[in-house]
Design an enzyme around this catalytic site. Structure first.
Site, PDB file in Angstrom:
ATOM      1  N   LYS A  73      -6.092-101.114 -45.293  1.00  0.00           N
ATOM      2  CA  LYS A  73      -4.937-101.325 -44.406  1.00  0.00           C
ATOM      3  C   LYS A  73      -5.121-102.428 -43.350  1.00  0.00           C
ATOM      4  O   LYS A  73      -4.216-103.248 -43.170  1.00  0.00           O
ATOM      5  CB  LYS A  73      -4.541-100.002 -43.753  1.00  0.00           C
ATOM      6  CG  LYS A  73      -3.967 -98.992 -44.764  1.00  0.00           C
ATOM      7  CD  LYS A  73      -3.767 -97.619 -44.122  1.00  0.00           C
ATOM      8  CE  LYS A  73      -3.161 -96.623 -45.109  1.00  0.00           C
ATOM      9  NZ  LYS A  73      -3.090 -95.269 -44.520  1.00  0.00           N
ATOM     10  N   TYR A 195       1.483-100.864 -52.831  1.00  0.00           N
ATOM     11  CA  TYR A 195       0.684-100.047 -51.904  1.00  0.00           C
ATOM     12  C   TYR A 195      -0.303 -99.156 -52.674  1.00  0.00           C
ATOM     13  O   TYR A 195      -1.476 -99.046 -52.309  1.00  0.00           O
ATOM     14  CB  TYR A 195       1.621 -99.210 -51.024  1.00  0.00           C
ATOM     15  CG  TYR A 195       0.888 -98.205 -50.172  1.00  0.00           C
ATOM     16  CD1 TYR A 195       0.148 -98.611 -49.045  1.00  0.00           C
ATOM     17  CD2 TYR A 195       0.891 -96.852 -50.491  1.00  0.00           C
ATOM     18  CE1 TYR A 195      -0.552 -97.686 -48.282  1.00  0.00           C
ATOM     19  CE2 TYR A 195       0.195 -95.932 -49.731  1.00  0.00           C
ATOM     20  CZ  TYR A 195      -0.513 -96.350 -48.632  1.00  0.00           C
ATOM     21  OH  TYR A 195      -1.214 -95.431 -47.871  1.00  0.00           O
ATOM     22  N   TYR A 247      -8.182 -92.393 -38.241  1.00  0.00           N
ATOM     23  CA  TYR A 247      -7.202 -91.293 -38.275  1.00  0.00           C
ATOM     24  C   TYR A 247      -7.044 -90.704 -36.865  1.00  0.00           C
ATOM     25  O   TYR A 247      -7.163 -91.438 -35.886  1.00  0.00           O
ATOM     26  CB  TYR A 247      -7.616 -90.224 -39.307  1.00  0.00           C
ATOM     27  CG  TYR A 247      -7.721 -90.780 -40.714  1.00  0.00           C
ATOM     28  CD1 TYR A 247      -6.599 -91.315 -41.342  1.00  0.00           C
ATOM     29  CD2 TYR A 247      -8.913 -90.803 -41.404  1.00  0.00           C
ATOM     30  CE1 TYR A 247      -6.678 -91.833 -42.633  1.00  0.00           C
ATOM     31  CE2 TYR A 247      -9.005 -91.312 -42.685  1.00  0.00           C
ATOM     32  CZ  TYR A 247      -7.885 -91.832 -43.287  1.00  0.00           C
ATOM     33  OH  TYR A 247      -7.962 -92.346 -44.541  1.00  0.00           O
ATOM     34  N   VAL A 265      -9.786 -92.195 -47.526  1.00  0.00           N
ATOM     35  CA  VAL A 265     -10.037 -90.886 -48.134  1.00  0.00           C
ATOM     36  C   VAL A 265     -10.900 -90.967 -49.399  1.00  0.00           C
ATOM     37  O   VAL A 265     -11.270 -89.939 -49.952  1.00  0.00           O
ATOM     38  CB  VAL A 265      -8.722 -90.120 -48.427  1.00  0.00           C
ATOM     39  CG1 VAL A 265      -8.009 -89.759 -47.139  1.00  0.00           C
ATOM     40  CG2 VAL A 265      -7.821 -90.894 -49.356  1.00  0.00           C
TER      41      VAL A 265
HETATM   42  N1  GLU Z   1      -3.548 -93.835 -50.957  1.00  0.00           N
HETATM   43  C1  GLU Z   1      -3.724 -92.895 -49.900  1.00  0.00           C
HETATM   44  C2  GLU Z   1      -2.398 -92.354 -49.474  1.00  0.00           C
HETATM   45  O1  GLU Z   1      -1.485 -93.095 -49.318  1.00  0.00           O
HETATM   46  C3  GLU Z   1      -4.444 -93.554 -48.760  1.00  0.00           C
HETATM   47  C4  GLU Z   1      -4.824 -92.559 -47.768  1.00  0.00           C
HETATM   48  C5  GLU Z   1      -6.019 -92.877 -46.941  1.00  0.00           C
HETATM   49  O2  GLU Z   1      -7.063 -93.361 -47.375  1.00  0.00           O
HETATM   50  O3  GLU Z   1      -5.872 -92.551 -45.752  1.00  0.00           O
HETATM   51  O4  GLU Z   1      -2.225 -91.169 -49.312  1.00  0.00           O
END
Ligand code: GLU
Length: 331
Positions: A73, A195, A247, A265
């Site tokens: 991101k 995405y 997070y 994640v």
């Molecule tokens: N592809 C995951 C989602 O959109 C990414 C989440 C993450 O790593 O925080 O839920």
């Protein structure tokens, strides 16, 4: 493969010590909400450090590939900044930490913007901003950008992508809410696929360390010499990582560890000590907020041991560099 020099041995030993110490930690659980992530090996554990001038250190499963997930991101945020400039990007996504879960279906009531580019809503909005003729072109630009940071060609794991696409209803809900408010363009399916592709890109923890080192080095990959992002946007990316990267543990992370970082994640964490080095950690078991348990412990110990908190007077990692190059001050 390693550029390690014998003078660097003390730091190598330090990383081995940390790896031995935290390999025994059995807390956390691998993510299961994306079925493909549930297949990760909980014992997989790698640590890599790459200095801003290109020395690299690896220990453990440093070459095991996993999906980058949310670690992508901040880098996509950087691409959006290059594609549109700061003000246009900030019209579509804020820079405020939320304290909410990463996949919360919530927008800023006053502006309809997602709160920041590290939560899924903001990340989907920044993915929407990737320029290109069509989906294929945008996808190519995305992979080329990641490739500049990593220093090699990057591929997407099809199984993870299909798994995300099959189960990504919450992300679809978020995207449609943003379309409703005019925050993203009317090509929701394409942007969501992009995405999901972005999250499914494969990296190992050495790659994460190089990506971090590239940001630490003002945007130039220290191993290839290639610029990955315009210098003027590096601090934008790092600011968001520091305030929103971990997070809803981001505030505590900034307080205790104090290094811009992003977790995903898939079990990856990238951390950046500006001007000094990038750190990559891989260990799939996550705590309840979605952060790699061992990844947090390793970064915390490195920060405390070497005084890496960027707000600490005299920071810039002199202790770390001393251990990496014992003779560097002519002593
Ligand atoms: N592809 C995951 C989602 O959109 C990414 C989440 C993450 O790593 O925080 O839920």
């Amino acid at each position: 493969m390693s550029k390690m020099k014998s003078a660097a041995a003390p730091f190598r030993a330090t990383l081995q010590e940390l790896h031995r110490k935290y390999a025994t930690v059995a807390d956390g659980r691998v993510a299961t909400y994306i079925p493909e992530l549930a297949t990760a090996d909980p014992a997989g554990f790698g640590i890599s450090v790459v200095t801003a001038d290109g020395l690299r250190f690896d220990v453990g499963d440093a070459e095991r590939l996993f999906s980058i997930q949310s670690v992508s991101k901040p880098f996509v945020f950087g691409l959006a900044l290059e594609d549109h400039g700061r003000e246009r990007v900030l019209a579509k996504v804020g820079v405020e930490p939320t304290g909410e879960a990463f996949n919360a279906i919530v927008l800023d009531e006053a502006t309809n913007r997602p709160f920041n580019p590290m939560v899924n809503a903001g990340a989907i909005a920044t993915t929407d901003l990737i320029r290109g003729e069509d989906h294929a072109d945008r996808f190519k630009r995305l992979l080329a950008m990641l490739g500049r940071y990593v220093g090699r060609e990057v591929f997407v794991d099809s199984a993870t992508f299909l798994s995300e696409r099959a189960t990504g209803h919450r992300n679809r809900a978020i995207a449609h809410l943003m379309l409703n408010f005019g925050m993203i363009e009317d090509r929701v399916d394409e942007t969501l696929e992009l995405y999901f592709q972005q999250c499914s890109a494969l990296v190992d923890c050495r790659d994460l360390a190089v990506m971090g080192a590239t940001l630490a080095n003002g945007g130039v990959n220290p191993l290839t010499g290639e610029r990955a992002i315009e210098a003027r946007y590096v601090k934008d990316v790092l600011s968001i990582m520091l305030s929103c990267g971990i997070y809803d543990f981001a505030g505590e992370w900034a307080f205790r560890i104090g290094i811009p970082a992003k977790s995903g994640v898939g079990g990856g964490i990238v951390a950046v000590i500006p001007g000094v080095a990038g750190i990559g950690v891989y260990s799939p078991p996550l705590d309840e907020r979605g952060n790699s348990v061992r990844g947090v412990l390793v970064c915390k110990e490195l920060s405390e041991r070497f005084g890496l908190h960027i707000l600490e007077a005299g920071h810039a990692g002199p202790a770390l560099l001393d251990e990496i190059r014992p003779g560097r001050r002519g002593g």
